[in-house]
Design a protein around this motif. Sequence first.
Motif, PDB file in Angstrom:
ATOM      1  N   HIS A 193      -2.195  11.481   1.534  1.00 43.06           N
ATOM      2  CA  HIS A 193      -1.102  12.449   1.462  1.00 43.06           C
ATOM      3  C   HIS A 193      -1.468  13.734   2.209  1.00 43.06           C
ATOM      4  N   ASP A 194      -2.712  14.141   2.117  1.00 44.15           N
ATOM      5  CA  ASP A 194      -3.174  15.351   2.796  1.00 44.15           C
ATOM      6  C   ASP A 194      -2.949  15.241   4.298  1.00 44.15           C
ATOM      7  N   PHE A 195      -3.243  14.078   4.858  1.00 46.89           N
ATOM      8  CA  PHE A 195      -3.167  13.902   6.305  1.00 46.89           C
ATOM      9  C   PHE A 195      -1.797  13.434   6.791  1.00 46.89           C
ATOM     10  N   CYS A 196      -1.080  12.674   5.984  1.00 48.16           N
ATOM     11  CA  CYS A 196       0.173  12.072   6.463  1.00 48.16           C
ATOM     12  C   CYS A 196       1.381  12.351   5.590  1.00 48.16           C
ATOM     13  N   GLY A 197       1.245  13.079   4.526  1.00 52.45           N
ATOM     14  CA  GLY A 197       2.363  13.271   3.624  1.00 52.45           C
ATOM     15  C   GLY A 197       2.565  12.045   2.746  1.00 52.45           C
ATOM     16  N   THR A 198       3.657  12.033   2.014  1.00 56.27           N
ATOM     17  CA  THR A 198       3.900  10.935   1.079  1.00 56.27           C
ATOM     18  C   THR A 198       4.499   9.728   1.796  1.00 56.27           C
ATOM     19  N   PHE A 199       4.434   8.584   1.107  1.00 55.27           N
ATOM     20  CA  PHE A 199       4.866   7.318   1.684  1.00 55.27           C
ATOM     21  C   PHE A 199       6.106   6.804   0.948  1.00 55.27           C
ATOM     22  N   THR A 200       6.974   6.173   1.698  1.00 57.02           N
ATOM     23  CA  THR A 200       8.241   5.705   1.135  1.00 57.02           C
ATOM     24  C   THR A 200       8.323   4.188   1.019  1.00 57.02           C
ATOM     25  N   GLU A 201       7.393   3.475   1.643  1.00 60.33           N
ATOM     26  CA  GLU A 201       7.398   2.010   1.588  1.00 60.33           C
ATOM     27  C   GLU A 201       6.010   1.527   1.177  1.00 60.33           C
ATOM     28  N   VAL A 202       5.956   0.623   0.203  1.00 61.56           N
ATOM     29  CA  VAL A 202       4.682   0.180  -0.362  1.00 61.56           C
ATOM     30  C   VAL A 202       4.685  -1.335  -0.533  1.00 61.56           C
ATOM     31  N   LYS A 203       3.618  -1.980  -0.075  1.00 55.95           N
ATOM     32  CA  LYS A 203       3.357  -3.398  -0.323  1.00 55.95           C
ATOM     33  C   LYS A 203       1.962  -3.488  -0.944  1.00 55.95           C
ATOM     34  N   SER A 219      -7.177  -8.455 -11.120  1.00 55.68           N
ATOM     35  CA  SER A 219      -8.373  -8.343 -11.961  1.00 55.68           C
ATOM     36  C   SER A 219      -9.155  -9.622 -11.718  1.00 55.68           C
ATOM     37  N   GLN A 220     -10.062  -9.581 -10.752  1.00 51.29           N
ATOM     38  CA  GLN A 220     -10.694 -10.789 -10.232  1.00 51.29           C
ATOM     39  C   GLN A 220     -12.031 -11.113 -10.872  1.00 51.29           C
ATOM     40  N   TYR A 221     -12.733 -10.099 -11.320  1.00 50.85           N
ATOM     41  CA  TYR A 221     -14.116 -10.311 -11.755  1.00 50.85           C
ATOM     42  C   TYR A 221     -14.354  -9.809 -13.181  1.00 50.85           C
ATOM     43  N   TRP A 222     -14.023  -8.558 -13.434  1.00 48.85           N
ATOM     44  CA  TRP A 222     -14.280  -7.971 -14.736  1.00 48.85           C
ATOM     45  C   TRP A 222     -13.242  -8.442 -15.745  1.00 48.85           C
ATOM     46  N   ASN A 223     -13.689  -8.733 -16.936  1.00 50.45           N
ATOM     47  CA  ASN A 223     -12.787  -9.163 -17.999  1.00 50.45           C
ATOM     48  C   ASN A 223     -12.191  -7.934 -18.676  1.00 50.45           C
ATOM     49  N   ILE A 224     -11.223  -7.322 -17.982  1.00 54.56           N
ATOM     50  CA  ILE A 224     -10.602  -6.080 -18.451  1.00 54.56           C
ATOM     51  C   ILE A 224      -9.088  -6.194 -18.282  1.00 54.56           C
ATOM     52  N   PRO A 225      -8.318  -5.439 -19.079  1.00 60.15           N
ATOM     53  CA  PRO A 225      -6.857  -5.524 -19.001  1.00 60.15           C
ATOM     54  C   PRO A 225      -6.225  -4.630 -17.937  1.00 60.15           C
ATOM     55  N   VAL A 226      -7.055  -4.048 -17.074  1.00 56.50           N
ATOM     56  CA  VAL A 226      -6.569  -3.235 -15.963  1.00 56.50           C
ATOM     57  C   VAL A 226      -7.149  -3.803 -14.676  1.00 56.50           C
ATOM     58  N   GLU A 227      -6.700  -3.268 -13.549  1.00 55.91           N
ATOM     59  CA  GLU A 227      -7.123  -3.837 -12.261  1.00 55.91           C
ATOM     60  C   GLU A 227      -8.571  -3.491 -11.931  1.00 55.91           C
ATOM     61  N   ASP A 228      -9.248  -4.451 -11.267  1.00 51.72           N
ATOM     62  CA  ASP A 228     -10.555  -4.134 -10.690  1.00 51.72           C
ATOM     63  C   ASP A 228     -10.494  -4.096  -9.163  1.00 51.72           C
ATOM     64  N   ASN A 229      -9.341  -4.434  -8.595  1.00 53.72           N
ATOM     65  CA  ASN A 229      -9.114  -4.308  -7.153  1.00 53.72           C
ATOM     66  C   ASN A 229      -7.644  -4.045  -6.899  1.00 53.72           C
ATOM     67  N   ALA A 230      -7.374  -3.202  -5.924  1.00 54.22           N
ATOM     68  CA  ALA A 230      -6.007  -2.968  -5.473  1.00 54.22           C
ATOM     69  C   ALA A 230      -6.022  -2.859  -3.951  1.00 54.22           C
ATOM     70  N   PHE A 231      -5.128  -3.604  -3.319  1.00 52.72           N
ATOM     71  CA  PHE A 231      -4.980  -3.609  -1.869  1.00 52.72           C
ATOM     72  C   PHE A 231      -3.545  -3.173  -1.571  1.00 52.72           C
ATOM     73  N   ALA A 232      -3.369  -2.198  -0.700  1.00 48.22           N
ATOM     74  CA  ALA A 232      -2.004  -1.705  -0.475  1.00 48.22           C
ATOM     75  C   ALA A 232      -1.774  -1.323   0.980  1.00 48.22           C
ATOM     76  N   LEU A 233      -0.540  -1.558   1.430  1.00 53.39           N
ATOM     77  CA  LEU A 233      -0.024  -1.089   2.709  1.00 53.39           C
ATOM     78  C   LEU A 233       1.040  -0.041   2.415  1.00 53.39           C
ATOM     79  N   LEU A 234       0.921   1.115   3.060  1.00 51.18           N
ATOM     80  CA  LEU A 234       1.845   2.219   2.834  1.00 51.18           C
ATOM     81  C   LEU A 234       2.429   2.656   4.175  1.00 51.18           C
ATOM     82  N   ARG A 235       3.712   3.013   4.177  1.00 47.88           N
ATOM     83  CA  ARG A 235       4.324   3.534   5.402  1.00 47.88           C
ATOM     84  C   ARG A 235       5.237   4.692   5.051  1.00 47.88           C
ATOM     85  N   ASN A 236       5.171   5.758   5.866  1.00 48.70           N
ATOM     86  CA  ASN A 236       6.028   6.919   5.621  1.00 48.70           C
ATOM     87  C   ASN A 236       7.215   6.927   6.575  1.00 48.70           C
ATOM     88  N   ASP A 237       8.051   7.938   6.469  1.00 48.77           N
ATOM     89  CA  ASP A 237       9.270   8.001   7.271  1.00 48.77           C
ATOM     90  C   ASP A 237       8.989   8.234   8.750  1.00 48.77           C
TER      91      ASP A 237
END
Length: 344
Positions: free
Chosen positions: A183-193, A198-216
């Motif tokens: 956000h500091d360098f490009c501002g906020t994003f309007t499109e998200v994929k 949770s691939q490895y740790w036995n936890i109820p939250v994510e242990d990995n997140a992969f995302a593509l973001l695009r702004n206006d």
Amino acid sequence: MVLKIGVVGFGKMGRIRKATLDARSDARVVALADPYADMSDQQGVSRHTDWEKLLEEDIDAVVISCTNELIPTVAVAALAKGIHVFCEKPPGRNPQDVHRIRDASLQHPELIVKFGFNHRYHESVEQARRLVSSQSLGKILWMRGVYGKAGGPEFDKNWRNEPSRSGGGILLDQGIHMIDLFHDFCGTFTEVKSFVTSQYWNIPVEDNAFALLRNDEGQVGVIHSSATQWRHTFRLEIFLEKGFLTLEGILSSTMSYGKETLIVARNTFDENGYPLPNPEEVISFFADDRSWEKEMTEFVTCALAGDAIKIGTVQQAVDAMETVFAIYGADKSWNQSGECEQSA
């Protein structure tokens, strides 16, 4: 005038904040609150197990370094008492939490509210920001960020992996720093994929997140936040029209992310104006982490002078939290977003 400050939560971050404030002549920590921490080594300050008792003290400001579920409640209560607020990141468990703080701050515009996005103060980031702002390398085309760690002993038992207390996993806890830098360098994003797993740790939250973001503007950001990055990694790559910047490593108390460096590469072009591959790289090394000091300098000086915060603003916190939850929500196979909304 000396700003009188209370610290709520006296674990690792609370101690870092107090040590940073103790080095100042214009601020003084006068009260601590933590129901579990051993504060017997802290002399000359009042000590409480109840944060509400701390807010009854004669203080001008509070540093909130407690667990995520308490952050909005403490912040809103402090603002209601006319107390300036500094909050760690993340600013709660979900967007609703940070919206509560935003709404309370709008009722008290005379008070300072600042959030702990200290990565913006690292020297590699500051130099990169100056280069981008100079436009000497042209416009940003895209960015790629990797921020990850190995978890560590009993990682699966840490409160940060309990949804009712934390609100999310590694993306919310650590990856939010990288999102804030995007956000500091490009501002906020309007499109998200995204893919959230949770691939490895036995936890109820994510242990990995992969995302593509695009702004206006069409600028794209790629982020990977991981708790299975067995070699601790911080890397931010910024590719521009006339070159690229690579921020590698980040100075920390453990030094586990390696040396902090900034690589600057300026494109060279052939006789027809086409960029040639593998431009020469200039590497700068940074030895001192002054981010905590700079962060508190802005908070204290703005609280004393009544000036507006520029880094770690309420809106920046809202933007970061909303992007985190947009990443959760973009992966329809991941139900974390719904769970967090229910816990609000």
